[in-house]
Scaffold this active site. Structure first.
Site, short mmCIF file in Angstrom:
data_model
loop_
_atom_site.label_atom_id
_atom_site.label_comp_id
_atom_site.label_asym_id
_atom_site.label_seq_id
_atom_site.Cartn_x
_atom_site.Cartn_y
_atom_site.Cartn_z
N ASP A 280 0.82 -1.20 0.00
CA ASP A 280 0.00 0.00 0.00
C ASP A 280 0.86 1.26 0.00
O ASP A 280 1.79 1.39 0.80
CB ASP A 280 -0.90 -0.01 1.24
CG ASP A 280 -1.76 1.22 1.35
OD1 ASP A 280 -2.65 1.40 0.51
OD2 ASP A 280 -1.52 2.02 2.28
N VAL A 282 3.40 2.99 -1.29
CA VAL A 282 4.83 2.98 -0.95
C VAL A 282 5.48 4.34 -1.14
O VAL A 282 6.60 4.56 -0.65
CB VAL A 282 5.59 1.91 -1.76
CG1 VAL A 282 5.03 0.52 -1.46
CG2 VAL A 282 5.55 2.21 -3.25
N GLU A 316 1.56 -0.08 -4.97
CA GLU A 316 0.78 1.14 -5.21
C GLU A 316 1.76 2.27 -4.97
O GLU A 316 2.28 2.43 -3.86
CB GLU A 316 -0.41 1.25 -4.25
CG GLU A 316 -1.21 2.53 -4.47
CD GLU A 316 -2.21 2.82 -3.37
OE1 GLU A 316 -3.20 3.52 -3.65
OE2 GLU A 316 -1.99 2.38 -2.22
N HIS A 345 -7.05 4.19 -14.57
CA HIS A 345 -8.37 4.34 -13.95
C HIS A 345 -8.84 5.78 -14.01
O HIS A 345 -9.98 6.06 -14.40
CB HIS A 345 -8.34 3.89 -12.48
CG HIS A 345 -9.57 4.29 -11.73
ND1 HIS A 345 -9.68 5.52 -11.08
CD2 HIS A 345 -10.77 3.69 -11.57
CE1 HIS A 345 -10.88 5.62 -10.56
NE2 HIS A 345 -11.56 4.52 -10.83
N HIS A 346 -7.99 6.71 -13.59
CA HIS A 346 -8.43 8.12 -13.50
C HIS A 346 -8.80 8.67 -14.86
O HIS A 346 -9.78 9.42 -14.99
CB HIS A 346 -7.31 8.97 -12.88
CG HIS A 346 -6.99 8.60 -11.45
ND1 HIS A 346 -7.80 7.82 -10.67
CD2 HIS A 346 -5.92 8.93 -10.67
CE1 HIS A 346 -7.26 7.68 -9.47
NE2 HIS A 346 -6.13 8.34 -9.45
N ASN A 418 -13.28 5.85 -1.34
CA ASN A 418 -12.86 7.22 -1.05
C ASN A 418 -13.81 8.26 -1.64
O ASN A 418 -13.55 9.46 -1.55
CB ASN A 418 -11.43 7.45 -1.53
CG ASN A 418 -10.41 6.76 -0.63
OD1 ASN A 418 -10.67 6.53 0.54
ND2 ASN A 418 -9.27 6.40 -1.19
#
Length: 652
Positions: A280, A282, A316, A345-346, A418
């Site tokens: 997660d 890093v 990540e 994704h974004h 989120n």
């Protein structure tokens, strides 16, 4: 203290020798060890499960802050803690199990007591990977390891090849995403005992499924970690992360700190036989050492369990540091296997939803262009300035990396949870748009990731939830409101204060998957689409992946029309074209995508002439001469069937 090495014991179990925690020695006795440089004396309190009471003994100093004691009476099932000079009793930071949660005593565990029956399992190569991310507590009605095990047959039938568990390290309270872990070696007791997690991994292996685990090495949770009381050297005095003091990986006393986290990675891979880890955020690991923590960890994994079976390490990393994923001459990762590709994704999310606030401001101006680049080259940001990050340059060049260096997804726990209301992507866009985007991501070469429930069009949100002590919950709820206060949708204070309360039990329960939706008509249609696409991927795309060269080529035909091409070393080519818009797209008749002959492996909906229908996806393969003569004719038949499905009412 010597560095630990994995010790395998055949089918009787797997154990990692560590310089801390509770370890059985060569004579069969349990030795308790703790690094506590801030105290001058330390006691072990041992509660015997046999009912013979509790014994308190002074631990011996081994120098450099280390304490130890070997007990001739301790047995598996006994509970223990360490008593500090202040009188405070603290759990073992390397506890293998916490039956009474993070504030309670630790339990003696014999990791070799589980009889593994998957000795022939050597994992699966990375190019076969299709990941299904899930949260243990909200995935099944029972919310535990056994509940996941009960669904493995369905997941195997879906076509995925790996499940990825959100963090299971012991956290405070009744429910948590897992990123507030306090005791990183102990599976949370709400999910089951250590043997329950091992049974889950073994059952997955018996079905040919890999199991990955999400781990958090950038911070500890805000409750239940007592390291600051006896080992403040774990924390940097000046560096901070969004979650508190940064961990101290490069100071004069950092060797035990680094070893603690490296051992944690080796522990999950050795004692639980996980097939890989996802690390997660890093970018929040602050370490100027050479090698830094990540480099040192990757080397230890490769020399240990990675030398015996397929082990995959995924990061990540907001820094988009392509160096971490370089391949050697044989195509094997030198350090890490892949990165979660937030850029892809974004860009897609901004293109399909039109959202432009927060992180999406970096993609709002040209989302389709950035989507084209992301699927072809990996990163959108390869050194360009990021408005979301105050104009700072972000990323490095990734065009020389193969597609397998990136994990792509329509959504994951972060991208749903989120959000203020935890909406899934399918709640924000039309079903045909979602299903076309799904086809693009499942047929592109990069390993895809699904988030639990998307395979049957789950209506349940995935909202942020946690269960901390009352004062912390007040702070968490206030922080959640601050996070969204700047968004236009929450300019009304009443709406802002109506956000789901992370500590409200209903917030957690609302996220639990409703498996009855799997049997509904929309659920069955979405399930069938996932199966169809994953069959195409397994049969036709997977064999190409080891032979792919570096990045792909891409073209943009209009704001919503994109095409990609990936080449193999032997001259075969994989083509993917899509119109992700709601209007037909006219392509020039002399464009390669209209002239190319080859084997169609997927096309949906039906297309005639040069017009690309709305939400259209087409994928095909050619060999070096432009025609894939080796492909089975059933591929073309399958593509024709998909087009026929569109005419019969299938939503795509």
């Amino acid at each position: 203290m010597n560095a630990p090495t994995p010790e395998h014991s055949g089918t009787t179990g797997h154990r990692l020798r560590m310089p801390f925690g509770c370890e059985r020695d060569t004579e069969g006795h349990f030795c308790f060890r703790l690094w506590a440089p801030a105290v001058r004396e330390l006691w072990l309190e041992l509660e015997l499960a046999s009912g013979q009471g509790t014994e308190t003994v002074a631990m011996e100093s081994a120098g450099d802050g280390w304490y130890w004691y070997t007990s001739a009476v301790a047995q598996p099932g006994d509970r223990y803690c360490f008593r500090l000079p202040s009188g405070l009793c603290v759990p073992d930071p390397a506890s293998r199990f916490q039956p009474l949660d993070v504030h309670g005593p630790s339990q003696v565990v014999d990791p070799e007591s589980f009889a593994w029956q998957d000795s022939g399992w050597r994992g699966r190569p990375w190019h076969e990977t299709v990941i299904y991310e899930l949260h243990i507590g909200s995935f099944s009605p029972t919310g535990d390891f056994a509940g996941v095990e009960a669904r493995l047959d369905a997941l195997e039938a879906l076509g995925i090849t790996a499940i990825e568990l959100m963090p299971v390290a012991d956290f405070p309270g009744r429910w948590n995403w897992g990123y507030d872990g306090a005791l990183l070696f102990a599976p949370d007791s709400r999910y089951g005992q250590p043997e329950n997690l091992k049974r889950l991994v073994q059952a997955a292996h018996q079905r040919g499924l890999m199991v990955f685990l999400d781990v958090v090495y950038n911070h500890f949770g805000p409750e239940g970690n007592y390291l600051h009381c006896y080992a403040p050297e774990f924390f940097h005095p000046d560096r901070h992360t969004p979650w508190g003091a940064a961990l101290h990986f490069d100071g004069p006393h950092s060797a035990p700190v680094r070893e603690f986290f490296i051992c944690n990675a080796l522990y999950w891979l050795t004692e639980y036989r996980f097939d890989g880890l996802r690390f997660d955020a890093v970018d929040r690991i602050l370490d100027d050492s050479k090698p830094d923590l990540l480099d040192a960890l990757a080397a230890r994994v490769q020399a240990g369990p990675g030398a015996e079976r397929h082990i995959h390490l995924v990061l990540e990393n907001d820094h988009n540091d392509a160096r971490r994923y370089r391949r050697d001459r044989s195509g094997r990762p030198r350090q890490f296997t892949a990165q979660w590709n937030d850029d892809a994704h974004h860009a897609l999310h901004a293109a399909l939803t039109g959202e432009s606030e927060g992180v999406y401001q970096d993609y709002a101006a040209a989302p389709w262009t950035q989507l084209g680049r992301a699927l072809a080259e990996g990163f959108c940001y390869q050194g360009e300035p990021s408005a979301f990050r105050g104009g700072q340059p972000r990323g490095t060049s990734s065009a020389d990396l193969p597609p397998q260096a990136f994990v792509n997804f329509l959504q994951n726990h972060d991208q749903i949870g989120n959000r203020a209301q935890g909406e899934r992507l399918e709640h924000l866009i039309p079903a045909p748009a979602f299903e076309a985007a799904l086809a693009v991501f499942l047929l592109a070469p990069a390993p895809p990731l699904l988030f639990m429930g998307q395979e049957f069009a789950a209506s349940t949100p995935f909202v942020f939830f946690c269960d901390l002590e009352p004062d912390l919950m007040v702070q968490v709820a206030a922080g959640r409101r601050r996070e969204f206060a700047g968004q236009a949708a929450f300019s009304d204070p009443a709406r802002l204060h109506a956000l789901p309360d992370p500590g409200d039990p209903q917030t957690f329960h609302a996220t639990s998957l409703d498996w009855t939706q799997r049997e509904s008509s929309p659920g069955q249609e979405r399930w069938a689409l996932h199966q169809r696409l994953l069959r195409v991927r397994a049969q036709y795309i997977r064999p190409l992946l080891p032979r792919l060269t570096q990045s792909g080529d891409w073209w943009q035909h209009s704001p919503t029309g994109l095409s990609w091409r990936w080449r193999t070393r032997d001259g075969s080519q994989l083509y993917l074209s899509t119109n992700l818009g709601s209007q037909p797209l006219r392509c020039a008749s002399d464009h390669w995508s209209n002239q190319l002959t080859g084997t169609p492996i997927y096309q949906h909906p039906a297309k005639t002439g040069h017009d690309w229908p709305p939400y259209w996806v087409s994928c095909w393969i050619t060999d070096a001469d432009g025609v894939n003569r080796d492909a089975d004719r059933s591929a073309a038949k399958s593509a024709q069937t998909d087009a026929a499905d569109a005419g019969s009412g299938h939503r795509c």
